[in-house]
Design a protein around this motif. Structure first.
Motif, PDB file in Angstrom:
ATOM      1  N   LYS A   1       0.804  -1.222   0.000  1.00 34.70           N
ATOM      2  CA  LYS A   1       0.000   0.000   0.000  1.00 34.70           C
ATOM      3  C   LYS A   1       0.839   1.276   0.000  1.00 34.70           C
ATOM      4  N   ASP A   2       2.130   1.166  -0.287  1.00 36.14           N
ATOM      5  CA  ASP A   2       3.029   2.313  -0.200  1.00 36.14           C
ATOM      6  C   ASP A   2       2.590   3.498  -1.052  1.00 36.14           C
ATOM      7  N   PHE A   3       1.924   3.228  -2.172  1.00 35.12           N
ATOM      8  CA  PHE A   3       1.582   4.308  -3.107  1.00 35.12           C
ATOM      9  C   PHE A   3       0.071   4.437  -3.315  1.00 35.12           C
ATOM     10  N   SER A   4      -0.704   4.009  -2.341  1.00 29.20           N
ATOM     11  CA  SER A   4      -2.157   3.941  -2.525  1.00 29.20           C
ATOM     12  C   SER A   4      -2.842   5.298  -2.534  1.00 29.20           C
ATOM     13  N   ASP A   5      -2.149   6.367  -2.111  1.00 29.41           N
ATOM     14  CA  ASP A   5      -2.790   7.690  -2.088  1.00 29.41           C
ATOM     15  C   ASP A   5      -1.956   8.765  -2.776  1.00 29.41           C
ATOM     16  N   ILE A   6      -1.034   8.377  -3.625  1.00 26.38           N
ATOM     17  CA  ILE A   6      -0.116   9.374  -4.195  1.00 26.38           C
ATOM     18  C   ILE A   6      -0.828  10.357  -5.120  1.00 26.38           C
ATOM     19  N   TYR A   7      -1.932   9.955  -5.720  1.00 25.86           N
ATOM     20  CA  TYR A   7      -2.666  10.885  -6.579  1.00 25.86           C
ATOM     21  C   TYR A   7      -3.586  11.787  -5.761  1.00 25.86           C
ATOM     22  N   SER A   8      -4.290  11.197  -4.808  1.00 21.05           N
ATOM     23  CA  SER A   8      -5.255  11.981  -4.035  1.00 21.05           C
ATOM     24  C   SER A   8      -4.577  13.010  -3.136  1.00 21.05           C
ATOM     25  N   THR A   9      -3.337  12.787  -2.752  1.00 21.30           N
ATOM     26  CA  THR A   9      -2.630  13.736  -1.891  1.00 21.30           C
ATOM     27  C   THR A   9      -1.765  14.717  -2.681  1.00 21.30           C
ATOM     28  N   TYR A  10      -1.782  14.592  -3.997  1.00 21.25           N
ATOM     29  CA  TYR A  10      -0.971  15.486  -4.830  1.00 21.25           C
ATOM     30  C   TYR A  10      -1.701  16.821  -4.978  1.00 21.25           C
ATOM     31  N   GLU A  11      -1.015  17.893  -4.642  1.00 27.24           N
ATOM     32  CA  GLU A  11      -1.632  19.219  -4.658  1.00 27.24           C
ATOM     33  C   GLU A  11      -1.553  19.850  -6.045  1.00 27.24           C
ATOM     34  N   LEU A  12      -2.699  20.172  -6.599  1.00 25.50           N
ATOM     35  CA  LEU A  12      -2.760  20.859  -7.885  1.00 25.50           C
ATOM     36  C   LEU A  12      -2.632  22.365  -7.689  1.00 25.50           C
ATOM     37  N   PRO A  13      -2.118  23.089  -8.685  1.00 28.54           N
ATOM     38  CA  PRO A  13      -2.092  24.549  -8.610  1.00 28.54           C
ATOM     39  C   PRO A  13      -3.509  25.103  -8.491  1.00 28.54           C
ATOM     40  N   GLN A  14      -3.655  26.245  -7.841  1.00 30.23           N
ATOM     41  CA  GLN A  14      -4.963  26.841  -7.633  1.00 30.23           C
ATOM     42  C   GLN A  14      -5.680  27.117  -8.947  1.00 30.23           C
ATOM     43  N   GLU A  15      -4.921  27.509  -9.977  1.00 29.08           N
ATOM     44  CA  GLU A  15      -5.557  27.805 -11.267  1.00 29.08           C
ATOM     45  C   GLU A  15      -6.198  26.561 -11.864  1.00 29.08           C
ATOM     46  N   ASP A  16      -5.616  25.399 -11.606  1.00 26.31           N
ATOM     47  CA  ASP A  16      -6.224  24.152 -12.071  1.00 26.31           C
ATOM     48  C   ASP A  16      -7.437  23.796 -11.223  1.00 26.31           C
ATOM     49  N   LEU A  17      -7.317  23.991  -9.923  1.00 31.98           N
ATOM     50  CA  LEU A  17      -8.446  23.716  -9.038  1.00 31.98           C
ATOM     51  C   LEU A  17      -9.654  24.576  -9.407  1.00 31.98           C
ATOM     52  N   ASP A  18      -9.389  25.804  -9.811  1.00 37.38           N
ATOM     53  CA  ASP A  18     -10.475  26.699 -10.198  1.00 37.38           C
ATOM     54  C   ASP A  18     -11.127  26.280 -11.512  1.00 37.38           C
ATOM     55  N   ALA A  19     -10.412  25.505 -12.327  1.00 38.60           N
ATOM     56  CA  ALA A  19     -10.899  25.161 -13.663  1.00 38.60           C
ATOM     57  C   ALA A  19     -11.564  23.792 -13.719  1.00 38.60           C
ATOM     58  N   ILE A  20     -11.447  22.993 -12.654  1.00 38.19           N
ATOM     59  CA  ILE A  20     -11.979  21.631 -12.694  1.00 38.19           C
ATOM     60  C   ILE A  20     -13.114  21.479 -11.689  1.00 38.19           C
ATOM     61  N   TYR A  21     -13.740  20.318 -11.722  1.00 41.44           N
ATOM     62  CA  TYR A  21     -14.712  19.964 -10.686  1.00 41.44           C
ATOM     63  C   TYR A  21     -13.910  19.689  -9.427  1.00 41.44           C
ATOM     64  N   ASN A  22     -13.860  20.652  -8.536  1.00 43.66           N
ATOM     65  CA  ASN A  22     -12.983  20.597  -7.375  1.00 43.66           C
ATOM     66  C   ASN A  22     -13.748  20.071  -6.168  1.00 43.66           C
ATOM     67  N   VAL A  23     -13.712  18.773  -5.984  1.00 41.99           N
ATOM     68  CA  VAL A  23     -14.429  18.149  -4.878  1.00 41.99           C
ATOM     69  C   VAL A  23     -13.721  18.424  -3.564  1.00 41.99           C
ATOM     70  N   ASN A  24     -14.477  18.332  -2.490  1.00 42.74           N
ATOM     71  CA  ASN A  24     -13.881  18.447  -1.151  1.00 42.74           C
ATOM     72  C   ASN A  24     -13.108  17.160  -0.867  1.00 42.74           C
ATOM     73  N   MET A  25     -11.816  17.262  -0.661  1.00 40.27           N
ATOM     74  CA  MET A  25     -10.953  16.086  -0.520  1.00 40.27           C
ATOM     75  C   MET A  25     -10.853  15.593   0.922  1.00 40.27           C
ATOM     76  N   TYR A  26     -11.449  16.300   1.867  1.00 39.45           N
ATOM     77  CA  TYR A  26     -11.224  15.957   3.270  1.00 39.45           C
ATOM     78  C   TYR A  26     -12.531  15.789   4.037  1.00 39.45           C
ATOM     79  N   ASN A  27     -12.502  14.896   5.013  1.00 44.92           N
ATOM     80  CA  ASN A  27     -13.611  14.723   5.938  1.00 44.92           C
ATOM     81  C   ASN A  27     -13.586  15.826   6.983  1.00 44.92           C
TER      82      ASN A  27
END
Length: 208
Positions: free
Chosen positions: A50-76
């Motif tokens: 499981k060493d790499f099971s969250d490497i995509y979900s924890t990767y931080e996108l630039p704000q300009e990309d977050l503003d342009a995509i469907y930006n779901v809430n990633m945290y509980n």
């Protein structure tokens, strides 16, 4: 110089007893049992690490990309991660004494052989494995593996008719130019000795 010590000192009664299992289990049990005979307590062979099971979900996108995509809430509400997006490889061979790890996958695929047509090799399991050559994954896996840069930080083991396909053999060999130790065509999965010899002679030295 090759010693084939794993083959010579393998507990063949134990190893041969796994031949009725699935190929993935044969691989896992053979390496685990034999390494424990030759290097007692030194190695762990994990299934589906499981060493790499969250490497995509924890990767931080630039704000300009977050503003342009469907930006779901990633945290509980408690701040924990709501999603786990990453990769799960088939195995990890870990040296507990020095922290070195070899990650890998077992890729089964049909292929073009004497009894089939060229189209039999059209599936793309082998192409999906090429993601490990991408810069991001290569960096992440290498950083975790602590292996020498003389080899790749992953081992791909191919099984099935793809291992005898004239097109796919050339294609895969082309990809791995200079890193021939990092892939293995396990053409006869009943021959555990040839698997142990390849691992010992090509990859084990980098884990020691």
């Amino acid at each position: 110089m090759a010693t084939n010590e794993l083959r010579k000192r393998a507990n063949w009664q134990t190893v041969s007893g796994v031949k009725a299992l699935k190929t993935e289990d044969i691989f896992h049990n053979s390496l685990k049992n034999t390494l424990n005979v030759v290097y007692p307590g030194q190695f762990i062979v994990d299934k589906h690490p499981k060493d790499f099971s969250d490497i995509y979900s924890t990767y931080e996108l630039p704000q300009e990309d977050l503003d342009a995509i469907y930006n779901v809430n990633m945290y509980n509400a408690d701040g924990s991660s709501k999603y786990k997006w990453g990769i799960t490889m088939d195995f990890a061979i870990r040296n507990q004494h020095n922290g070195k790890i070899l990650f890998g996958e077992i890729k089964r695929q049909d292929g073009w052989i004497e009894t089939t047509e060229p189209a039999a090799g059209r599936r793309n399991a082998h192409e999906r494995s090429a993601k490990y050559f991408t810069l991001g994954l290569m960096h992440t896996i290498r950083e975790k593996s602590h292996l020498s840069e003389e080899i790749l930080p992953f081992w791909l083991v191919f099984v099935g008719d793809i291992t005898r396909d004239p097109r796919r053999n050339r294609e895969i060999a082309y990809w791995f130019q200079g890193y021939e130790s990092n892939f293995f065509m396990w053409r006869d999965t009943k021959d555990i000795g040839v698997l142990l010899d390849f691992f010992e002679n090509n990859l084990l030295p980098y884990l020691l």
